[in-house]
Motif scaffolding. Structure first.
Motif, PDB file in Angstrom:
ATOM      1  N   LEU A   1       2.313 -20.396  11.794  1.00  0.00           N
ATOM      2  CA  LEU A   1       2.893 -20.738  13.095  1.00  0.00           C
ATOM      3  C   LEU A   1       3.131 -22.240  13.216  1.00  0.00           C
ATOM      4  O   LEU A   1       4.098 -22.673  13.846  1.00  0.00           O
ATOM      5  N   GLY A   2       2.261 -23.031  12.629  1.00  0.00           N
ATOM      6  CA  GLY A   2       2.378 -24.485  12.762  1.00  0.00           C
ATOM      7  C   GLY A   2       3.420 -25.106  11.860  1.00  0.00           C
ATOM      8  O   GLY A   2       3.981 -26.156  12.196  1.00  0.00           O
ATOM      9  N   THR A   3       3.690 -24.479  10.703  1.00  0.00           N
ATOM     10  CA  THR A   3       4.670 -25.034   9.770  1.00  0.00           C
ATOM     11  C   THR A   3       5.904 -24.159   9.625  1.00  0.00           C
ATOM     12  O   THR A   3       6.908 -24.596   9.067  1.00  0.00           O
TER      13      THR A   3
ATOM     14  N   TYR B 160       3.506 -14.974   5.355  1.00  0.00           N
ATOM     15  CA  TYR B 160       3.517 -14.906   6.811  1.00  0.00           C
ATOM     16  C   TYR B 160       4.595 -15.854   7.322  1.00  0.00           C
ATOM     17  O   TYR B 160       4.617 -17.033   6.966  1.00  0.00           O
ATOM     18  N   LYS B 161       5.451 -15.335   8.170  1.00  0.00           N
ATOM     19  CA  LYS B 161       6.571 -16.121   8.689  1.00  0.00           C
ATOM     20  C   LYS B 161       6.485 -16.196  10.208  1.00  0.00           C
ATOM     21  O   LYS B 161       6.217 -15.198  10.875  1.00  0.00           O
ATOM     22  N   SER B 162       6.717 -17.384  10.744  1.00  0.00           N
ATOM     23  CA  SER B 162       6.669 -17.580  12.192  1.00  0.00           C
ATOM     24  C   SER B 162       7.768 -16.761  12.873  1.00  0.00           C
ATOM     25  O   SER B 162       8.877 -16.636  12.337  1.00  0.00           O
TER      26      SER B 162
ATOM     27  N   ASN C 287      13.802 -19.644   5.072  1.00  0.00           N
ATOM     28  CA  ASN C 287      12.543 -20.231   5.519  1.00  0.00           C
ATOM     29  C   ASN C 287      12.376 -20.124   7.029  1.00  0.00           C
ATOM     30  O   ASN C 287      13.353 -20.198   7.787  1.00  0.00           O
ATOM     31  N   GLY C 288      11.132 -19.967   7.467  1.00  0.00           N
ATOM     32  CA  GLY C 288      10.833 -19.920   8.881  1.00  0.00           C
ATOM     33  C   GLY C 288      10.695 -21.318   9.475  1.00  0.00           C
ATOM     34  O   GLY C 288      10.673 -22.316   8.753  1.00  0.00           O
ATOM     35  N   VAL C 289      10.613 -21.375  10.787  1.00  0.00           N
ATOM     36  CA  VAL C 289      10.429 -22.653  11.484  1.00  0.00           C
ATOM     37  C   VAL C 289       9.188 -22.554  12.367  1.00  0.00           C
ATOM     38  O   VAL C 289       8.779 -21.464  12.768  1.00  0.00           O
ATOM     39  N   LYS C 290       8.592 -23.682  12.669  1.00  0.00           N
ATOM     40  CA  LYS C 290       7.363 -23.717  13.450  1.00  0.00           C
ATOM     41  C   LYS C 290       7.575 -23.112  14.827  1.00  0.00           C
ATOM     42  O   LYS C 290       8.703 -23.044  15.337  1.00  0.00           O
ATOM     43  N   ILE C 291       6.491 -22.684  15.439  1.00  0.00           N
ATOM     44  CA  ILE C 291       6.541 -21.987  16.719  1.00  0.00           C
ATOM     45  C   ILE C 291       7.156 -22.844  17.824  1.00  0.00           C
ATOM     46  O   ILE C 291       7.724 -22.327  18.781  1.00  0.00           O
TER      47      ILE C 291
ATOM     48  N   LYS D 264       5.405  -9.505  17.769  1.00  0.00           N
ATOM     49  CA  LYS D 264       6.372  -9.805  16.710  1.00  0.00           C
ATOM     50  C   LYS D 264       5.675 -10.462  15.523  1.00  0.00           C
ATOM     51  O   LYS D 264       5.965 -10.148  14.361  1.00  0.00           O
ATOM     52  N   PHE D 265       4.761 -11.365  15.796  1.00  0.00           N
ATOM     53  CA  PHE D 265       4.034 -12.050  14.722  1.00  0.00           C
ATOM     54  C   PHE D 265       3.129 -11.079  13.974  1.00  0.00           C
ATOM     55  O   PHE D 265       2.945 -11.186  12.754  1.00  0.00           O
ATOM     56  N   ARG D 266       2.547 -10.116  14.693  1.00  0.00           N
ATOM     57  CA  ARG D 266       1.673  -9.136  14.044  1.00  0.00           C
ATOM     58  C   ARG D 266       2.436  -8.303  13.010  1.00  0.00           C
ATOM     59  O   ARG D 266       1.876  -7.902  11.985  1.00  0.00           O
ATOM     60  N   ARG D 267       3.720  -8.026  13.266  1.00  0.00           N
ATOM     61  CA  ARG D 267       4.516  -7.303  12.267  1.00  0.00           C
ATOM     62  C   ARG D 267       4.642  -8.124  10.991  1.00  0.00           C
ATOM     63  O   ARG D 267       4.581  -7.569   9.873  1.00  0.00           O
ATOM     64  N   ALA D 268       4.813  -9.446  11.149  1.00  0.00           N
ATOM     65  CA  ALA D 268       4.867 -10.317   9.970  1.00  0.00           C
ATOM     66  C   ALA D 268       3.519 -10.347   9.258  1.00  0.00           C
ATOM     67  O   ALA D 268       3.459 -10.370   8.020  1.00  0.00           O
TER      68      ALA D 268
END
Length: 429
Positions: free
Chosen positions: A56-58, A172-174, A186-190, A320-324
């Motif tokens: 979540l932070g990165t 794990y992706k934000s 790539n994901g982005v921070k929260i 949504k995050f739990r699915r990731a």
């Protein structure tokens, strides 16, 4: 205060809420199932919370298992230390990870691992896949052999693992949307795109502390109350930075007979707090979160429905995050399963992952208990499921205890029934 990271605070809070009161278990009676469960116990206890917060932070993180041939561990590779080279949907086919770094007097050494899934055909014409793992090392910008670094000399330069259709790691992706590249891998921070409001929130906090410091009480004393040192200089009390000698005659002319004065201006505490709260509310709003993450939580809900409505935005992000988390953990446990096969860590056997995510963030405990008891009454769940939730036990333990209680109750009933005819015997009267 320049080191305050609002992103880190938000990531920590959302990760904690996503994981709280939730469990992940391995179902199965095989030795492999017990082996995977032992690994999962370690991972849940020591690493998964950290990995969720890093994601979540990165914006992204990879959880990569490793072994020394007997034991298992997990490395967390944050966003920026890996690059996805090829992927289709959520499936990664090729990836480069920075997995080691050593710095000493001779320079900086870095080790990278490349994992690639390659499709091929067997001699009989059947399609199969294999995982190719390559390790490369660098000293500065120059590639070197792995055996030039003592810690890496036993690591093979290349491994080929047949019948493996995905890399040996989880990801794990934000849940935040990458607005700059909606099709990006790539994901982005929260808190992506909320840098301006976050800077304002920190600025409001700095102003709060600056005003409190500037308006600290100051004391002015007449020189007749102060002592002098051996050189005849006035000595102020030690560690009293805001203690001053009154100007000549100030005590007599301005306040006749008053030898001590104080300067203690009123502090606009409540106004400054409002500034902090308003900026933090904007950060919550722009991150798609409900109030209560950075601002004081609201507790004066009239009904449970109102509470759910007020917290629904945060719970939607958590869901949504739990699915990731499920996808990443499934891939991680698959990697552990392959490593166990490759190193003969446990016999092959059937196992299955079960996720039990809690809704306690938006549900009151008594409301959920009432739902469970009603469901048990109509046969939708059994008593063991109710006890497992109520006593925080796994299902098998709860089921065994429910059966014990039923047997104890049956024994008591038999004893009472045996006494009952004696009590009801007709008397002579």
């Amino acid at each position: 205060m320049s080191n305050i990271s609002v992103t880190a605070v938000v990531a920590n809070k959302v990760a904690t809420l996503a994981m709280q009161d939730s469990t992940i278990t391995i179902e199965g009676d095989s030795a492999r199932a017990k082996f995977i469960q032992n690994f999962l116990d370690y991972y849940l206890g020591d690493r998964m919370d950290v990995a969720a917060e890093v994601a979540l932070g990165t914006g992204d993180c990879i959880v990569k298992p490793y072994t020394d041939g007997k034991r298992l561990g997990v490395d967390i590779v944050k966003n920026g230390d890996f690059a996805v080279c090829e992927s289709i949907g959520n499936d990664i086919l090729s990836c480069i990870l920075k997995v080691g770094e050593i710095k000493n007097e001779s320079g900086l050494y870095q080790r990278y691992e490349i994992q690639m899934v390659k499709e091929a055909q067997t001699e009989s014409g059947q399609e199969t896949s294999a995982l190719i793992i390559r390790n490369v090392a660098f000293k500065g910008a120059n590639e070197i052999r792995l055996d030039q670094v003592p810690a890496w000399k036993d690591i093979p330069e290349e491994q080929i693992i047949p019948n493996v259709d995905r890399p040996l790691f989880g990801r794990y992706k934000s849940p935040a949307v990458n607005r700059a590249d909606v099709n990006g891998v790539n994901g982005v921070k929260i808190t992506a795109g909320v840098d301006g409001p976050m800077a304002k929130a920190v600025e409001a906090y700095e102003r709060f502390n600056r005003e409190y410091s500037a308006k600290e009480t100051m004391i002015f004393a007449d020189k007749t109350l102060l002592v002098k040192d051996e050189n005849g200089n006035v000595v102020l009390p030690q560690e009293k930075r805001r203690f001053f000698q009154m100007m000549r005659g100030a005590g007599d002319n301005a306040n006749p007979g008053k030898l001590i004065q104080e300067f203690s201006p009123e502090i606009r505490g409540s106004d400054l707090e409002v500034g902090i709260t308003v900026n933090n509310k904007m950060v919550e709003l722009l991150c798609g979160l409900s109030p209560g993450i950075l601002t004081p939580p609201t507790t004066s809900y009239a009904t449970a429905t109102e509470m759910r409505a007020a917290l629904n935005s945060t719970f939607a992000v958590i869901t949504k995050f739990r699915r990731a988390l499920e996808r990443g953990t499934d891939d991680l446990l698959h990697a552990v399963d392959v490593i166990a096969n490759y190193n003969n860590l446990a016999p092959i056997g059937l196992w299955e992952t079960h996720y039990d995510w809690s809704a306690s963030y938006i549900e009151q405990l008594n409301e959920h208990f009432n739902q469970l008891t009603v469901a048990e009454g109509i046969g939708a769940v059994d008593k063991a499921e109710v006890r497992a939730w109520m006593m925080d036990e796994d299902y098998e333990t709860a089921k065994a205890r429910v059966e014990e209680i039923a047997e104890e109750g049956g024994s008591q009933y038999i004893q009472e029934a045996a006494i009952q005819p004696i009590i009801n015997e007709p008397t002579d009267e």
